[in-house]
Write an enzyme that holds these catalytic residues in place. Sequence first.
Site, PDB file in Angstrom:
ATOM      1  N   LYS A 264      -1.995  -2.336 -54.138  1.00  0.00           N
ATOM      2  CA  LYS A 264      -2.620  -1.022 -53.975  1.00  0.00           C
ATOM      3  C   LYS A 264      -4.100  -1.194 -53.655  1.00  0.00           C
ATOM      4  O   LYS A 264      -4.718  -2.142 -54.141  1.00  0.00           O
ATOM      5  CB  LYS A 264      -2.517  -0.228 -55.295  1.00  0.00           C
ATOM      6  CG  LYS A 264      -1.137   0.274 -55.650  1.00  0.00           C
ATOM      7  CD  LYS A 264      -1.185   1.056 -56.964  1.00  0.00           C
ATOM      8  CE  LYS A 264       0.202   1.501 -57.409  1.00  0.00           C
ATOM      9  NZ  LYS A 264       0.843   2.462 -56.500  1.00  0.00           N
ATOM     10  N   ARG A 338      11.525   1.998 -59.991  1.00  0.00           N
ATOM     11  CA  ARG A 338      12.982   2.177 -59.859  1.00  0.00           C
ATOM     12  C   ARG A 338      13.726   0.902 -60.236  1.00  0.00           C
ATOM     13  O   ARG A 338      14.859   0.953 -60.703  1.00  0.00           O
ATOM     14  CB  ARG A 338      13.304   2.641 -58.435  1.00  0.00           C
ATOM     15  CG  ARG A 338      12.956   1.650 -57.364  1.00  0.00           C
ATOM     16  CD  ARG A 338      12.846   2.286 -55.979  1.00  0.00           C
ATOM     17  NE  ARG A 338      11.615   3.039 -55.807  1.00  0.00           N
ATOM     18  CZ  ARG A 338      11.307   3.746 -54.714  1.00  0.00           C
ATOM     19  NH1 ARG A 338      12.149   3.808 -53.695  1.00  0.00           N
ATOM     20  NH2 ARG A 338      10.165   4.393 -54.639  1.00  0.00           N
TER      21      ARG A 338
HETATM   22  N1  BES Z   1       3.390   4.129 -59.965  1.00  0.00           N
HETATM   23  C1  BES Z   1       3.509   4.451 -58.590  1.00  0.00           C
HETATM   24  C2  BES Z   1       3.588   5.945 -58.321  1.00  0.00           C
HETATM   25  C3  BES Z   1       2.399   6.760 -58.686  1.00  0.00           C
HETATM   26  C4  BES Z   1       1.457   7.101 -57.731  1.00  0.00           C
HETATM   27  C5  BES Z   1       2.204   7.230 -59.976  1.00  0.00           C
HETATM   28  C6  BES Z   1       0.373   7.878 -58.049  1.00  0.00           C
HETATM   29  C7  BES Z   1       1.111   8.004 -60.317  1.00  0.00           C
HETATM   30  C8  BES Z   1       0.191   8.341 -59.356  1.00  0.00           C
HETATM   31  C9  BES Z   1       4.779   3.803 -58.029  1.00  0.00           C
HETATM   32  O1  BES Z   1       5.157   2.614 -58.612  1.00  0.00           O
HETATM   33  C10 BES Z   1       4.522   3.532 -56.591  1.00  0.00           C
HETATM   34  O2  BES Z   1       3.640   2.774 -56.311  1.00  0.00           O
HETATM   35  N2  BES Z   1       5.298   4.152 -55.700  1.00  0.00           N
HETATM   36  C11 BES Z   1       5.144   3.968 -54.311  1.00  0.00           C
HETATM   37  C12 BES Z   1       6.515   3.895 -53.699  1.00  0.00           C
HETATM   38  C13 BES Z   1       6.533   3.449 -52.269  1.00  0.00           C
HETATM   39  C14 BES Z   1       6.063   2.023 -52.154  1.00  0.00           C
HETATM   40  C15 BES Z   1       7.929   3.582 -51.735  1.00  0.00           C
HETATM   41  C16 BES Z   1       4.353   5.140 -53.740  1.00  0.00           C
HETATM   42  O3  BES Z   1       4.493   6.255 -54.250  1.00  0.00           O
HETATM   43  O4  BES Z   1       3.557   4.922 -52.844  1.00  0.00           O
HETATM   44 MN    MN Z   2       4.203   0.949 -57.781  1.00  0.00          MN
END
Ligand code: BES
Ligand code: MN
Length: 483
Positions: A264, A338
């Site tokens: 990230k 997931r």
């Molecule tokens: N923990 C994040 C989702 C999240 C984002 C929670 C903002 C709280 C605030 C999750 O693990 C994630 O990174 N999801 C990705 C999924 C994608 C790679 C398919 C996302 O939402 O970008």
């Molecule tokens: Mn994530």
Amino acid sequence: MQCVRSLPNWLGSPCDAIVLAIPENWRAAPHLTEADQATNGLLSRLLESGEVSTKPWKTTVVQAPAGIATKQLVLVGTGAASDWNPLTAGRAAGAGMKLLASKSREVVRFVGFTGSGEVERAAVTGAMIGCVGQDLFRKEKSLYEPESLEWHDLQEENLRKGFAIGESINLTRKLVNLPPNYMYPESFAEAAQGVAQQYQLSIEIWDKAKLENERCGSLLGVARGSVKEPRLVVLQYRGAEPTVAPIALVGKGVTFDSGGYSIKPTDGMLTMKCDMAGAATVLGIMQAAARLQARCNLVAVVGLVENLISGDAFKLGDVLTARSGKTIEIHNTDAEGRLVLADCLDVAAGYSPSKIVDFATLTGACCVALGNDISGLMTNAPQWQSEIKSAAERCGEYVWPLPMHSFFSEQIAGKVADIKNVGEGRWGGAITAAKFLEEFVQQIPWTHIDIAGPSFLDSPKAWCDAGGSGTLVRTFAELLSSS
Ligand code: BES
Ligand code: MN
Ligand code: ZN
């Protein structure tokens, strides 16, 4: 802090501050007539001057009002009588409390918060939320809990239950607010152990060796990048006959989500201690259910890992084998929640629950779809979902369903393995994530709640500090204890 009923003589018995609810139609409110008489018409003069807002949760401070035995009065608007609901009552009590919590005080009295059971309990929990902040490591606090909150004309039972729910919400908030170097899989499991001991829940903590024995390859794949070992915690509450199938509560407990090799950016990573909010919500609900002696059986499963990077971390293209036997192609290491939940749901299904609900900060896409104030509901069982939705509506918490058409599943078909851990592109990302989870719930009625938006407030509100919000603990405490 304690919550007690105030003496009938609320105008005459001394206290540090009084929070007075001021509805739009204030002339018809008996507590305001009393206060107006005691102050020789001060209140009606103030309200008629137009300087005091009766809009929901707008506050006005009156210092040392002559005729009332309090150092100050906080007038808090509650809007139209038709809007006197748990949301308004909770936020109004919270806003009045938060304003006063900037200093430490002994007794704060709340007047005008009478209503239905849900309203009175929401007022109590709202005030308890309002005086607890995220300042865990500050020498000079930004908010101070008063020693005692007194409530005028509230039912004793609502006070007691509201207090139990309030403490459970604040437990969830604290777990979320603790920094990730304090709150990691092992320390979360210890916190769960503490709750279990205090409220007689049975608990099982699976360490890495046990997780390997149980073939939790999906969860273990995510955990590999961190030197902090993963944990899976199973808690059980028994409030009904042993023959009654339990309801399963499942929580995502990623104590920090760096994204892994699909790393990230700094801005997105900064608040990723909040990625265990699902697990914290489940623990808060378990505590509330036990304290309210809910007449149901519950089994809680939370999966705890840290998603980091190392020479041994999982990679793009890796194939993991979940506990259920399904194989998963990794296309993005940031879609880790997931993977953790896949094994947790499988463990939960093993308890033959009548239904499953999972809580997870699963996708940014859910925030794109619904904004930051609404949790997304996704289900294979519309009836169970609508039970949850109406409970949330009764409690003043925002949720909204997203569609689960079968064609979304095509997007997660794998080439090398059975399924892959992301959909095709970003569109509908909250739903493709839910479709992935659905692969692990067998035929059990299940609802997934994506709390990525509401579980963590980026900026403070008038009624609640920024940080963990404890969203949905109240809804499930009410839902589980209402039958
Ligand atoms: N923990 C994040 C989702 C999240 C984002 C929670 C903002 C709280 C605030 C999750 O693990 C994630 O990174 N999801 C990705 C999924 C994608 C790679 C398919 C996302 O939402 O970008
Ligand atoms: Mn994530
Ligand atoms: Zn995550």
